[in-house]
Every structure is written in structure tokens, then in C-alpha cells.
Design an enzyme around this catalytic site. Structure first.
Site, PDB file in Angstrom:
ATOM      1  N   CYS A 160       2.772   4.779   5.009  1.00 52.89           N
ATOM      2  CA  CYS A 160       2.323   3.897   6.088  1.00 52.89           C
ATOM      3  C   CYS A 160       3.373   2.849   6.422  1.00 52.89           C
ATOM      4  O   CYS A 160       3.667   2.598   7.598  1.00 52.89           O
ATOM      5  CB  CYS A 160       1.029   3.198   5.699  1.00 52.89           C
ATOM      6  SG  CYS A 160      -0.375   4.273   5.367  1.00 52.89           S
TER       7      CYS A 160
ATOM      8  N   GLY B 130       0.824  -1.201   0.000  1.00 48.90           N
ATOM      9  CA  GLY B 130       0.000   0.000   0.000  1.00 48.90           C
ATOM     10  C   GLY B 130       0.858   1.250   0.000  1.00 48.90           C
ATOM     11  O   GLY B 130       1.988   1.256  -0.494  1.00 48.90           O
ATOM     12  N   CYS B 131       0.340   2.310   0.567  1.00 51.46           N
ATOM     13  CA  CYS B 131       1.052   3.597   0.590  1.00 51.46           C
ATOM     14  C   CYS B 131       2.362   3.483   1.352  1.00 51.46           C
ATOM     15  O   CYS B 131       2.391   3.020   2.496  1.00 51.46           O
ATOM     16  CB  CYS B 131       0.168   4.657   1.239  1.00 51.46           C
ATOM     17  SG  CYS B 131       0.996   6.248   1.447  1.00 51.46           S
ATOM     18  N   PHE B 132       3.453   3.915   0.738  1.00 58.14           N
ATOM     19  CA  PHE B 132       4.749   3.774   1.401  1.00 58.14           C
ATOM     20  C   PHE B 132       4.893   4.651   2.636  1.00 58.14           C
ATOM     21  O   PHE B 132       5.707   4.366   3.508  1.00 58.14           O
ATOM     22  CB  PHE B 132       5.936   3.945   0.447  1.00 58.14           C
ATOM     23  CG  PHE B 132       5.893   5.096  -0.525  1.00 58.14           C
ATOM     24  CD1 PHE B 132       5.192   6.257  -0.288  1.00 58.14           C
ATOM     25  CD2 PHE B 132       6.600   5.002  -1.725  1.00 58.14           C
ATOM     26  CE1 PHE B 132       5.193   7.318  -1.191  1.00 58.14           C
ATOM     27  CE2 PHE B 132       6.612   6.051  -2.645  1.00 58.14           C
ATOM     28  CZ  PHE B 132       5.902   7.209  -2.376  1.00 58.14           C
TER      29      PHE B 132
END
Length: 218
Positions: free
Chosen positions: A55, A51-53
Site C-alpha cells: 500500500c 502497514g502493508c508495504f
């Protein structure tokens, strides 16, 4: 008949790979020999996409033995990828992190445990609100030992959850460093809406699952 079988094989492969951009260039990446990154000053490197890096960076930076985490792109076939190019969904890359760690303090095996504990392992093609092949889950291996660790843990988790685990398993090829403004994003932008509503809650959920691996102050 051969053409039909070939077409069906491509369809099955496409469905099994989280809808990643499956073409000849992507297949070459997936079937390549892994590149092993040598220790530097006694520190090892591991690579994950989940997912979003922003995070993922925050999660790994909270783990004992992790010295630094960098955000970037990996898993694709496009040279010099950027955030804008990644979002076209045509680069093959996923938002990824480079985890620099002390193998005398934390093992690759534990980092894989952190990976699965810090996400919804059944979500295909993204995490949380972030959807698309650029947010798909990938664990990168650098040698056969790492590949075995990943596949064993993935199979055990699938059995425990009685579900298909979405993470792909790729041979590591290259990590492309992300833009400067993406680095340390959670630490530098604690009041950002996404950080407050998505990144920090995800971090807290992970910390509650694996308190034994956390740094004393983070």
C-alpha cells in the site's frame, strides 16, 4: 522500590511504542544515533513504515519527485530479516519502504505530509486489516532537522484531531531490501484481491486528499 519504578517505566514505554518488541536490542535501535544516507546522483532517500508495504509503495510512487520506491524491513534488531521472519513478530522490524526522491522537486516535509494523509494516524499497531508490530507505523529520521519536522507535524496533527498519533519516531539505522516478489506489487498484480479491496482504495483516498502532489500520469 527501584525495581518497581524500573518495571513501571518499562510498562509505560511498552504501551507508548505500539506494542513493539521492547527488549534491550530494540531499545538500542530506538536510542541509536541516526544514520544519514548521502545523496546519490542528486537523489535523496527517506524511510517510512505504515502497514502493508504494498500500500505504502503505491502511495509514494504516485507523488511528483519520487523516482522509485522499494519494499523491505526496518526498525528492528534482527539481521537479514525476511517476510516469514517478520511475521513471527519477533524481529523488531516493521514492513517499510525506501523512497528515492528528487529534493529539488519534493521535500522531506511534503513526504511526511503524504505519510500522515495516506493512513489512519490514530490506528495503533497496524493499518486497516493488517495488525501486529510488523505493521506498526514508524517515521525514520536521519538528522535533527528531519526529526524536528516529524515531531512538529505529529504534534500539530494530534492537536487538530484531539487524539494520540500512533506513529513512532525512530532514528534510521538500516533498510533491509524485501524479496523480489514484493516489489511493484500493486502494478504487477492489479487484480489481486488485497490490492483491489485494500491497497487501491487506500491509494484513492490519499489522492483525493492531496491532488496537488500527484504525478500527471499514474
Amino acid at each position: 522500590m527501584k525495581k518497581l519504578v524500573s518495571t513501571l517505566a518499562v510498562i509505560v514505554l511498552f504501551n507508548c511504542q505500539n506494542n513493539a518488541q521492547i527488549n534491550e536490542k530494540q531499545l538500542a535501535v530506538m536510542n541509536a544515533e541516526p544514520v544519514e544516507v548521502p545523496l546519490q546522483d542528486g537523489k535523496a532517500r527517506a524511510y517510512f513504515a505504515s502497514g502493508c508495504f504494498w500500500c505504502v509503495e503505491a502511495v509514494y510512487e504516485s507523488v511528483k519527485g519520487v523516482e522509485e520506491v522499494y519494499n523491505g524491513y526496518s526498525g528492528g534488531f534482527t539481521k537479514n530479516p525476511t517476510y516469514e521472519l517478520s511475521n513471527t513478530r519477533r524481529t523488531g522490524h516493521a514492513e517499510s519502504v525506501e523512497v528515492i526522491y528528487d529534493p529539488n522537486v519534493v521535500s522531506f516535509e511534503t513526504l511526511v505530509d503524504v505519510y500522515f494523509a495516506s493512513q489512519d494516524p490514530t490506528q495503533v499497531n497496524g493499518q486497516g486489516p493488517d495488525r501486529g508490530p510488523q505493521y506498526r507505523s514508524i517515521i525514520f529520521y536521519q538528522n535533527d532537522a528531519q526529526k524536528k519536522i516529524i515531531e512538529t507535524k505529529k504534534a500539530a496533527l494530534a492537536k487538530a484531531l484531539n487524539a494520540t498519533i500512533a506513529a513512532e519516531v525512530y532514528p534510521f539505522q538500516k533498510f533491509w531490501m524485501g524479496e523480489d516478489y514484493h516489489q511493484d506489487y500493486e502494478r504487477l498484480h492489479p487484480n489481486n484481491g488485497y490490492i483491489r479491496n485494500v491497497s487501491i482504495p487506500r491509494l484513492r483516498r490519499f489522492q483525493a486528499k492531496m491532488p496537488e502532489v500527484l504525478k500527471e500520469k499514474h
